[in-house]
Design a protein around this motif. Structure first.
Motif, PDB file in Angstrom:
ATOM      1  N   ARG A 762       0.814  -1.310  -0.687  1.00 53.01           N
ATOM      2  CA  ARG A 762       0.423  -0.018   0.144  1.00 53.01           C
ATOM      3  C   ARG A 762       0.883   1.099   0.063  1.00 53.01           C
ATOM      4  NH1 ARG A 762      -3.696   0.500   4.608  1.00 53.01           N
ATOM      5  NH2 ARG A 762      -4.610  -1.555   3.952  1.00 53.01           N
ATOM      6  N   ALA A 763       1.915   1.296   0.591  1.00 55.16           N
ATOM      7  CA  ALA A 763       2.689   2.757   0.659  1.00 55.16           C
ATOM      8  C   ALA A 763       3.267   2.484  -0.808  1.00 55.16           C
ATOM      9  CB  ALA A 763       4.396   2.175   2.052  1.00 55.16           C
ATOM     10  N   LEU A 764       3.671   1.534  -1.868  1.00 53.65           N
ATOM     11  CA  LEU A 764       4.481   1.975  -2.235  1.00 53.65           C
ATOM     12  C   LEU A 764       2.964   2.442  -3.444  1.00 53.65           C
ATOM     13  CD1 LEU A 764       6.775   1.410  -4.500  1.00 53.65           C
ATOM     14  CD2 LEU A 764       5.493  -1.024  -5.066  1.00 53.65           C
ATOM     15  N   ASP A 765       1.921   2.038  -3.451  1.00 54.74           N
ATOM     16  CA  ASP A 765       1.052   2.084  -4.524  1.00 54.74           C
ATOM     17  C   ASP A 765       0.611   3.872  -3.889  1.00 54.74           C
ATOM     18  OD1 ASP A 765       0.314   0.151  -4.901  1.00 54.74           O
ATOM     19  OD2 ASP A 765      -1.469  -0.648  -3.964  1.00 54.74           O
ATOM     20  N   VAL A 766       0.754   4.471  -3.002  1.00 54.61           N
ATOM     21  CA  VAL A 766       0.770   5.438  -2.325  1.00 54.61           C
ATOM     22  C   VAL A 766       1.729   6.485  -3.744  1.00 54.61           C
ATOM     23  CG1 VAL A 766       0.705   7.436  -0.560  1.00 54.61           C
ATOM     24  CG2 VAL A 766       0.029   5.015  -0.310  1.00 54.61           C
ATOM     25  N   CYS A 767       3.785   5.910  -3.252  1.00 51.75           N
ATOM     26  CA  CYS A 767       4.086   6.402  -3.735  1.00 51.75           C
ATOM     27  C   CYS A 767       3.519   6.437  -5.288  1.00 51.75           C
ATOM     28  CB  CYS A 767       5.399   5.855  -3.579  1.00 51.75           C
ATOM     29  SG  CYS A 767       6.103   5.452  -1.863  1.00 51.75           S
ATOM     30  N   ARG A 768       3.366   5.817  -6.069  1.00 46.97           N
ATOM     31  CA  ARG A 768       2.949   5.976  -7.222  1.00 46.97           C
ATOM     32  C   ARG A 768       1.949   7.712  -7.943  1.00 46.97           C
ATOM     33  NH1 ARG A 768       2.557   0.508  -6.824  1.00 46.97           N
ATOM     34  NH2 ARG A 768       4.095  -0.397  -8.404  1.00 46.97           N
ATOM     35  N   LEU A 769       1.244   8.257  -6.205  1.00 47.37           N
ATOM     36  CA  LEU A 769       0.365   9.439  -6.221  1.00 47.37           C
ATOM     37  C   LEU A 769       1.322  10.981  -6.023  1.00 47.37           C
ATOM     38  CD1 LEU A 769      -2.809   8.153  -5.356  1.00 47.37           C
ATOM     39  CD2 LEU A 769      -1.767   8.033  -7.701  1.00 47.37           C
ATOM     40  N   MET A 770       2.784  10.504  -5.799  1.00 45.23           N
ATOM     41  CA  MET A 770       3.300  11.491  -4.900  1.00 45.23           C
ATOM     42  C   MET A 770       4.107  12.378  -6.251  1.00 45.23           C
ATOM     43  SD  MET A 770       5.066   9.608  -1.812  1.00 45.23           S
ATOM     44  CE  MET A 770       3.924   9.466  -0.117  1.00 45.23           C
ATOM     45  N   SER A 771       5.136  13.541  -6.203  1.00 45.56           N
ATOM     46  CA  SER A 771       5.597  13.904  -6.743  1.00 45.56           C
ATOM     47  C   SER A 771       7.186  13.715  -6.548  1.00 45.56           C
ATOM     48  CB  SER A 771       5.803  15.424  -6.365  1.00 45.56           C
ATOM     49  OG  SER A 771       5.803  15.845  -4.890  1.00 45.56           O
ATOM     50  N   GLU A 772       8.529  14.155  -7.324  1.00 48.95           N
ATOM     51  CA  GLU A 772       9.494  13.744  -7.233  1.00 48.95           C
ATOM     52  C   GLU A 772      10.013  13.854  -5.925  1.00 48.95           C
ATOM     53  OE1 GLU A 772      11.950  14.648 -10.777  1.00 48.95           O
ATOM     54  OE2 GLU A 772      10.671  13.501 -12.066  1.00 48.95           O
ATOM     55  N   ARG A 773       9.222  15.204  -5.090  1.00 46.82           N
ATOM     56  CA  ARG A 773       9.570  16.098  -4.629  1.00 46.82           C
ATOM     57  C   ARG A 773       9.759  15.318  -2.940  1.00 46.82           C
ATOM     58  NH1 ARG A 773       9.106  22.270  -1.988  1.00 46.82           N
ATOM     59  NH2 ARG A 773      10.513  22.091   0.346  1.00 46.82           N
ATOM     60  N   SER A 774       8.623  14.627  -3.105  1.00 45.63           N
ATOM     61  CA  SER A 774       7.755  13.619  -2.293  1.00 45.63           C
ATOM     62  C   SER A 774       8.571  12.657  -2.410  1.00 45.63           C
ATOM     63  CB  SER A 774       6.245  13.537  -2.759  1.00 45.63           C
ATOM     64  OG  SER A 774       5.526  15.180  -2.016  1.00 45.63           O
ATOM     65  N   LEU A 775       8.727  11.905  -3.217  1.00 48.71           N
ATOM     66  CA  LEU A 775       9.509  10.503  -3.254  1.00 48.71           C
ATOM     67  C   LEU A 775      10.898  10.756  -2.404  1.00 48.71           C
ATOM     68  CD1 LEU A 775       8.852   9.207  -6.975  1.00 48.71           C
ATOM     69  CD2 LEU A 775       7.722   8.498  -4.743  1.00 48.71           C
ATOM     70  N   GLN A 776      11.190  12.294  -2.589  1.00 52.73           N
ATOM     71  CA  GLN A 776      12.616  11.688  -1.627  1.00 52.73           C
ATOM     72  C   GLN A 776      12.247  11.776  -0.479  1.00 52.73           C
ATOM     73  OE1 GLN A 776      14.658  15.184  -3.277  1.00 52.73           O
ATOM     74  NE2 GLN A 776      15.311  14.365  -5.739  1.00 52.73           N
ATOM     75  N   SER A 777      11.273  12.333   0.125  1.00 58.64           N
ATOM     76  CA  SER A 777      11.277  12.502   1.060  1.00 58.64           C
ATOM     77  C   SER A 777      10.960  11.427   2.048  1.00 58.64           C
ATOM     78  CB  SER A 777      10.109  12.993   2.075  1.00 58.64           C
ATOM     79  OG  SER A 777      10.456  14.869   1.317  1.00 58.64           O
ATOM     80  N   ALA A 778       9.629  10.559   1.046  1.00 60.18           N
ATOM     81  CA  ALA A 778       9.494   9.014   1.500  1.00 60.18           C
ATOM     82  C   ALA A 778      10.123   8.082   1.188  1.00 60.18           C
ATOM     83  CB  ALA A 778       8.292   8.338   0.283  1.00 60.18           C
ATOM     84  N   ILE A 779      11.843   8.326   0.564  1.00 61.02           N
ATOM     85  CA  ILE A 779      12.981   7.693   0.356  1.00 61.02           C
ATOM     86  C   ILE A 779      13.494   7.392   1.886  1.00 61.02           C
ATOM     87  CG2 ILE A 779      15.042   6.654  -0.165  1.00 61.02           C
ATOM     88  CD1 ILE A 779      13.790   7.901  -3.025  1.00 61.02           C
ATOM     89  N   LYS A 780      14.031   9.027   2.461  1.00 52.40           N
ATOM     90  CA  LYS A 780      14.616   8.822   3.857  1.00 52.40           C
ATOM     91  C   LYS A 780      13.561   7.991   4.929  1.00 52.40           C
ATOM     92  CE  LYS A 780      16.327  13.147   2.058  1.00 52.40           C
ATOM     93  NZ  LYS A 780      16.491  15.120   2.459  1.00 52.40           N
ATOM     94  N   TYR A 781      11.851   8.527   4.902  1.00 52.81           N
ATOM     95  CA  TYR A 781      11.131   8.219   5.216  1.00 52.81           C
ATOM     96  C   TYR A 781      11.265   6.687   5.686  1.00 52.81           C
ATOM     97  CZ  TYR A 781       6.988   7.295   9.036  1.00 52.81           C
ATOM     98  OH  TYR A 781       6.659   6.862   9.973  1.00 52.81           O
ATOM     99  N   SER A 782      11.695   5.914   4.358  1.00 51.08           N
ATOM    100  CA  SER A 782      11.037   4.865   4.813  1.00 51.08           C
ATOM    101  C   SER A 782      12.744   4.177   5.018  1.00 51.08           C
ATOM    102  CB  SER A 782      11.129   3.952   3.606  1.00 51.08           C
ATOM    103  OG  SER A 782      11.797   4.543   2.618  1.00 51.08           O
ATOM    104  N   ALA A 783      13.998   4.397   4.837  1.00 50.17           N
ATOM    105  CA  ALA A 783      15.123   4.143   4.741  1.00 50.17           C
ATOM    106  C   ALA A 783      15.687   4.663   6.985  1.00 50.17           C
ATOM    107  CB  ALA A 783      16.697   4.949   4.307  1.00 50.17           C
ATOM    108  N   LYS A 784      15.137   5.835   7.067  1.00 45.68           N
ATOM    109  CA  LYS A 784      14.881   5.913   8.567  1.00 45.68           C
ATOM    110  C   LYS A 784      14.371   4.448   9.686  1.00 45.68           C
ATOM    111  CE  LYS A 784      13.757   9.649  12.296  1.00 45.68           C
ATOM    112  NZ  LYS A 784      13.640  11.231  11.842  1.00 45.68           N
ATOM    113  N   LEU A 785      13.364   4.059   9.119  1.00 46.97           N
ATOM    114  CA  LEU A 785      12.583   3.608   9.775  1.00 46.97           C
ATOM    115  C   LEU A 785      12.949   1.789   9.541  1.00 46.97           C
ATOM    116  CD1 LEU A 785       8.804   4.010   9.283  1.00 46.97           C
ATOM    117  CD2 LEU A 785      10.210   4.304  11.207  1.00 46.97           C
ATOM    118  N   GLY A 786      13.871   1.634   8.946  1.00 45.88           N
ATOM    119  CA  GLY A 786      14.589   0.535   8.164  1.00 45.88           C
ATOM    120  C   GLY A 786      14.552  -0.365   7.807  1.00 45.88           C
ATOM    121  N   ARG A 787      13.577   0.195   6.722  1.00 45.31           N
ATOM    122  CA  ARG A 787      13.537  -1.113   5.785  1.00 45.31           C
ATOM    123  C   ARG A 787      13.587  -0.090   4.179  1.00 45.31           C
ATOM    124  NH1 ARG A 787       8.026  -2.216   7.823  1.00 45.31           N
ATOM    125  NH2 ARG A 787       6.728  -1.359   9.921  1.00 45.31           N
TER     126      ARG A 787
END
Length: 1106
Positions: A762-787
């Motif tokens: 579901r998180a990846l489905d949400v990312c498909r709707l994000m902009s490039e800037r929001s995708l960078q934030s999603a990468i940082k957040y997922s790396a911070k959670l250890g995923r």
């Protein structure tokens, strides 16, 4: 036939009063506006029983041993007839009940909330029947238990089949319409015959008789006086007599078989009769009881007639018990003649004849039919002797009745109330309100505007004009009148903002003979008139005819917005299940500027209108932004989807906002930019009252999603709402940017919720709707959670999106190449702050490296290039401020373009937004910012070329990050130094290793660790080894080391910080002067300027001490 009208007596206070008999016919039971129920043992009973049931009692009926009463607290309840104790509640309504009918195990009731409820006392089940559009006047139960008939203030009579809860027949316009029960001129109290074969309905000056088999009109029972309006009809227990009452107090009795009027009596006060009922003991008492609108109770007694028994096929309608009393008496007379008895013998031997046996009487009671000569004819049929039972399926003739097909919805004006209301809304929109008053003392039209500073209120007489249709906009008021016998249909248009020195600019037109106006609409540009011939005529706001259009089907409603015209029409007849088959067409009436230009709307072709099953359209029109919107009777607000053609989406369910089943929202308009639906809450009705003025509520868009109460459902609903708002704000840049920010914020919240819940798909489905800037934030957040797997998937999505953008750039490069080069060169010349950085970028790019590039050229997005060109021409507050605060002492470097001021609309430091770091083949990693060199380190020396190159490279890298540098350095020196730097790096990076590189810093702990672990850093980079690409990788790896290792290399760096290859480094930090140094000039201590008496004394003491 004759009868005696007895004097009336007081029963209740003035108002609506109801009456009924007990089952044995000995007691009269009444109720009235005083909230009391009285039980009379005859009309002369002065000591009646009185029971208080509430503030008001609207209807009652008797069901042994209780009285069923419709109370003012909106319920039907049992009350004991002897004690008056309240019993159980049968049914509840949202408004007060108005009528009752009881037959065996069924109790039917109707209320002011337009609902009919049938209660089954056997299994305690309720059947709710909806379909009327106004208060219920009366209900009548079928003696066989299959049907129930109901009449309403909307002028119609409906027959409902109880097994399927469906309406099998609708009889429209049988009596005058009204908007509430108290204002109705007739009660339309219907009655079934005791056998259930016919339904009697009072209409105007006659009683209509409908056959049960086909529900078609069979015949009439007419009054002689054409001025009397029949209001109530009732049938005697034997079925041979029909009683009827009028609104002027006339009570008439008809022979049901022949249809002739047998007897009539006039109320002494000539007031309206409110209830009329036969005494059930018809054998001993032929009596009618009635009540009037003044609370009086009266009876009509000694009703006699010469009715004889008819043929066998009419016996069932005359009595439920065979034979009738008249036939029984005639048979006894015949037997007396045969036995030779006379009247004297009867008197002498009366006691003995009571025990005599009559053979004919026994045959008649058993149902054996003989002719006049005593010859046996036949046995009674099974249907006549069978008791009435309620079947689970309709009778065989009912399904093939032609009236079972639903009727098509009639044409209406959006936001109007029914025409039969005495005070109603002709139209209510975002401009104002048009009201119509159809009262005897006031017949006029009033117009109220929401913005009183733009328009003033209007009051127009309507007694002779007869206008009944209206439309309103900021430019015009349109009124239309239907055709009459004396005048044709006409339309009058009053221009609201037009002013002329010549005179009034109003105009009017008349429709041709044979055409009747059924709908009008107007906007700020056009006025449209629709006729019953399915013709729509389009006029300009000034009255010029623009076009004549034909509607493919029967018109339902019409709306307009600027140059757009919406037509809602029937595409086919209504289905057998009650569905309305409608289509919508939106036409652009604006004339194109040239002949080859075609101006259309995305809904120019017929679009099927989505409606709920068995519902109709309650409102249709445009939103404030011009999107078609349709509201059905089920409460769903649908809007034309912006992305999918010919598809509707639900933006609100008004039924979810009400508590009562009979409450509705009267929709007035829709605003997409605000995300609101304007409506009026109507309790117990579909239409708001005129007095008191209703309150307009603003309801937020709420898409009916599944699991909407959860946090995920709320965020998803907000996401869809922001998406709808963004689609309607394409021409409003400020509001569009705000909506986009809210949209991306909601996506990030949904992503965070999915990550916390462990829903990576579901998180990846949400990312498909994000902009490039929001995708960078999603990468940082997922790396911070250890995923890490999720971060890699999002990174792949990010790279895929950039690759697609690059491919689109290549395909469109031949179109935008020249214009982009021109824009890029202009941007460089306009910003003097980026001169040195631009030279550095171009020199590195010429060597095949791509550290930084202009963003449009990098991703190849033509939309961003257009946005760049557009922003240059925008005039904003920043441009005026930048021009006013320009530095007059700024130095201009030789060889650089003279245009050094920042471009209009942007500040100097905002120019750096046009450039960003690009890594085509690796993950997007931010480069760490290096420390800015001091003056001593940046100063070039002729003896050490290697140190000069290191100083220049560090200075250039710092300039690319900070956007500032030395202003007195020429571009020619930069080119020479950068080429020499590249040559030295290429020669030394393979031979001497990291420690021999000119970029190596022995005073940095990271570089010292890097020199010891070069192979670990180079493994992280795929492709050719590049020193510049290894720097951020080494920094990230050094950051993840344990603290012990970091401290070790930091200590080594501190030891090497004093000297580098025998040369002492000068600290860039300014040192405080040493007071013991004699070389420094003597300076007087700084003294404070005395400003007060205390300060002056302190200064004097200081001087004396020195």
């Amino acid at each position: 036939m004759s009868g005696d009208l007895r004097p009336t007596r007081y029963a209740h206070c003035e108002g609506h009063t109801d009456v009924c008999f007990s089952d044995d016919g000995r007691s009269l039971i009444t109720c009235g506006e005083d909230g009391e129920v009285r039980v009379f043992q005859g009309l002369d009973d002065d000591d009646c029983l009185t029971h208080i049931v509430g503030d008001r009692a609207h209807a009652l009926s008797y069901k042994f041993p209780d009285i069923v009463v419709g109370c003012d607290y909106n319920c039907i309840q049992y009350f004991n007839a002897e004690t008056g104790n309240p019993g159980s509640i049968i049914a509840r309504f949202t408004s007060h009940p108005t009528c009752l009918d009881v037959h065996e195990h069924l109790i039917a009731a109707g209320g002011s909330d337009m609902i009919v409820c049938v209660h089954n006392t056997t299994d305690s089940t309720d059947t709710v029947l909806e379909g009327h559009t106004s208060s219920i006047l009366s209900v009548s139960l079928d003696p066989k238990g299959d049907y129930v008939a109901s009449s309403s203030c909307d002028g119609s009579v409906k027959i409902w089949f109880l097994a399927s809860n469906s309406c099998v027949k609708t009889l429209p316009d049988l009596h005058p319409r009204s908007n509430r029960f108290a204002a109705s001129t007739t009660l339309c109290r219907m009655a079934f015959t005791p056998s259930g074969s016919h339904l009697l309905v009072p209409t105007a000056q006659k009683v209509d008789v409908y056959s049960r088999e086909t529900w078609l009109l069979e015949r009439h029972l007419k009054l002689d006086d054409a001025q009397d309006l029949l209001s109530i009809v009732t049938v005697s227990k034997c079925g041979g007599l029909v009683g009827a009452a009028t609104t002027t107090g006339v009570i008439a009795v008809f022979d049901f078989k022949t249809g002739s009027r047998l007897f009539s009596a006039q109320h002494p006060k000539k007031v309206a009769i409110t209830a009329l009922v036969w005494n059930p003991d018809i054998k001993t008492k032929k009596e009618l009881a009635f009540t009037d609108c003044q609370g009086q109770l009266g009876t009509l007694t000694n009703i006699t007639s010469s009715i004889k028994a008819g043929p066998r096929d009419h016996v069932a309608d005359q009595s439920n018990v065979f034979p009738p009393p008249e036939v029984d008496a005639a048979l006894d007379d015949i037997m007396d003649q045969i036995n030779g008895t006379d009247d004297e013998g009867d008197m002498l031997h009366g006691a003995e004849e009571e025990n005599d046996i009559s053979l004919a009487k026994i045959k008649s009671q058993m149902g054996f039919a003989d002719d006049e000569h005593g010859t046996f004819i036949g046995l009674p049929t099974q249907e006549e002797n069978a008791p009435p039972t309620r079947s689970s399926s309709p009778p065989p003739p009912a399904p093939v009745a032609p009236a079972s097909v639903p009727q098509l919805q009639r044409c209406f004006t959006p936001s109007m109330t029914p025409e039969h209301h005495a005070q109603r809304y002709m139209v209510w929109n975002s401009v104002g309100i048009v009201k119509q008053y159809n009262l005897e003392e006031d017949c006029s039209i009033g117009v109220e505007f929401h913005d009183s500073s733009l328009h003033h209120s209007l009051h127009l007489p309507n007694s002779h004009s007869g206008y009944s249709i209206a439309a309103l906009s900021h430019q015009a008021l349109v009124l239309a009148a239907e055709a009459s016998a004396d005048s044709p249909s006409r339309v009058w248009v009053q221009l609201l903002l037009a002013s002329s020195a010549v005179g009034s600019q109003d105009w009017n037109v008349e429709l041709p003979d044979g055409e009747d106006c059924i709908a009008v609409t107007c906007s700020n540009k056009i006025v449209c008139i629709a006729s019953d011939k399915r013709i729509v005529r389009v006029h300009s706001i000034g009255g010029m005819s623009l076009d004549v259009l034909c509607v493919p089907g029967a018109l339902v409603c019409m709306a307009s917005h600027e140059h757009h015209l919406m037509l809602l029409y029937h595409a086919a007849t209504a289905g057998s299940d009650g569905d309305q088959q409608m289509q919508m067409m939106v036409l652009n009436t604006e004339r194109p500027s040239s002949r080859d230009q075609i101006v259309t709307h995305k809904a120019s072709l017929g679009i099927s209108v989505a409606l709920c099953p068995r519902s109709f359209v309650s409102w249709a029109g445009f939103s404030d932004e011009g999107t078609p919107v349709v509201v059905d009777s089920a409460g769903f607000v649908r809007m034309l989807h912006s992305r999918y053609r010919h598809t509707w989406t639900i933006i609100l369910s008004t039924k979810a906002l009400v508590l009562g089943h009979s409450d509705h929202h009267f929709v007035l308009g829709v605003s997409e930019s605000e995300g609101k639906v304007r409506s009026v809450l109507c309790r117990g009705s579909r239409y708001p009252p005129l007095v008191p003025p209703p309150y307009v509520s603003l309801n937020d868009f709420k898409v009916p999603l599944l699991d909407a109460a959860s946090e995920k459902g709320e965020l998803e609903a907000s996401l869809l709402q922001y998406d709808l708002q963004a689609n309607s704000l394409l021409d409003k840049q400020d509001q569009l940017e705000e909506a986009e920010i809210l949209l991306q914020t909601t996506l990030i919240k949904l992503f965070a919720l999915a990550c916390r819940s462990g829903r990576e798909v579901r998180a990846l489905d949400v990312c498909r709707l994000m902009s490039e800037r929001s995708l960078q934030s999603a990468i940082k957040y997922s790396a911070k959670l250890g995923r890490s797997l999720l971060a890699e998937s999002i990174n792949g999505l990010y790279e895929q999106r950039r690759t697609c953008a690059s491919q689109r750039s290549v395909r469109s490069q031949h179109v935008i190449h020249d214009s982009y080069l021109e824009d890029t060169s202009t941007a460089v010349n306009e910003s003097s702050v980026m001169d040195e950085s631009s030279t550095f970028v171009s020199s590195i790019a010429s060597e095949g490296d791509s550290i930084v590039e202009p963003t449009p050229c990098n991703i190849g997005n033509p939309l961003l290039a257009v946005a760049t060109r557009r922003s240059r021409h925008d005039i904003s507050l920043d441009s005026t401020i930048s021009a006013s605060v320009a530095n007059p002492f700024r130095k201009v470097v030789a060889g650089v373009a003279a245009q050094a001021e920042p471009r209009a609309g942007k500040k100097a430091f905002d120019s750096l937004d046009d450039y960003r770091h690009v890594e085509p083949s690796t993950n997007p990693i931010r480069r760490p910012v290096l420390r800015k060199k001091g003056k001593a380190e940046r100063k070039p020396t002729e003896t050490n070329k290697k140190e000069l190159l290191q100083s220049v490279l560090s200075s250039k890298f710092t300039q690319s990050i900070s956007g500032s540098g030395k202003e007195n350095q020429s571009s020619e020196i930069q080119l020479v130094e950068e080429k020499e730097e590249t040559r030295i790096i290429n020669e030394t990076k393979d031979s001497t290793g990291l420690r021999g590189s000119p970029m190596f810093k022995s005073t940095s702990a990271m570089y010292l660790w890097w020199a010891d672990n070069e192979h670990l850093v180079e493994e992280q980079l795929s492709g050719p080894c590049d020193f510049r690409k290894l720097i951020p990788i080494a920094a990230l790896l050094f950051k993840d080391l344990p603290n012990e290792v970091k401290e070790k290399y930091k200590k080594m760096a501190n030891d090497n910080s004093t000297k580098i290859e025998g040369i002492t480094l000068v600290s860039s930090k300014r040192k405080r002067p040493d007071p013991s140094d004699d070389s420094l000039p003597n300076q007087e201590p700084k003294k404070l300027k005395p400003s007060s008496a205390v300060d002056k004394l302190a200064a004097f003491a200081f001087k004396s001490a020195s």
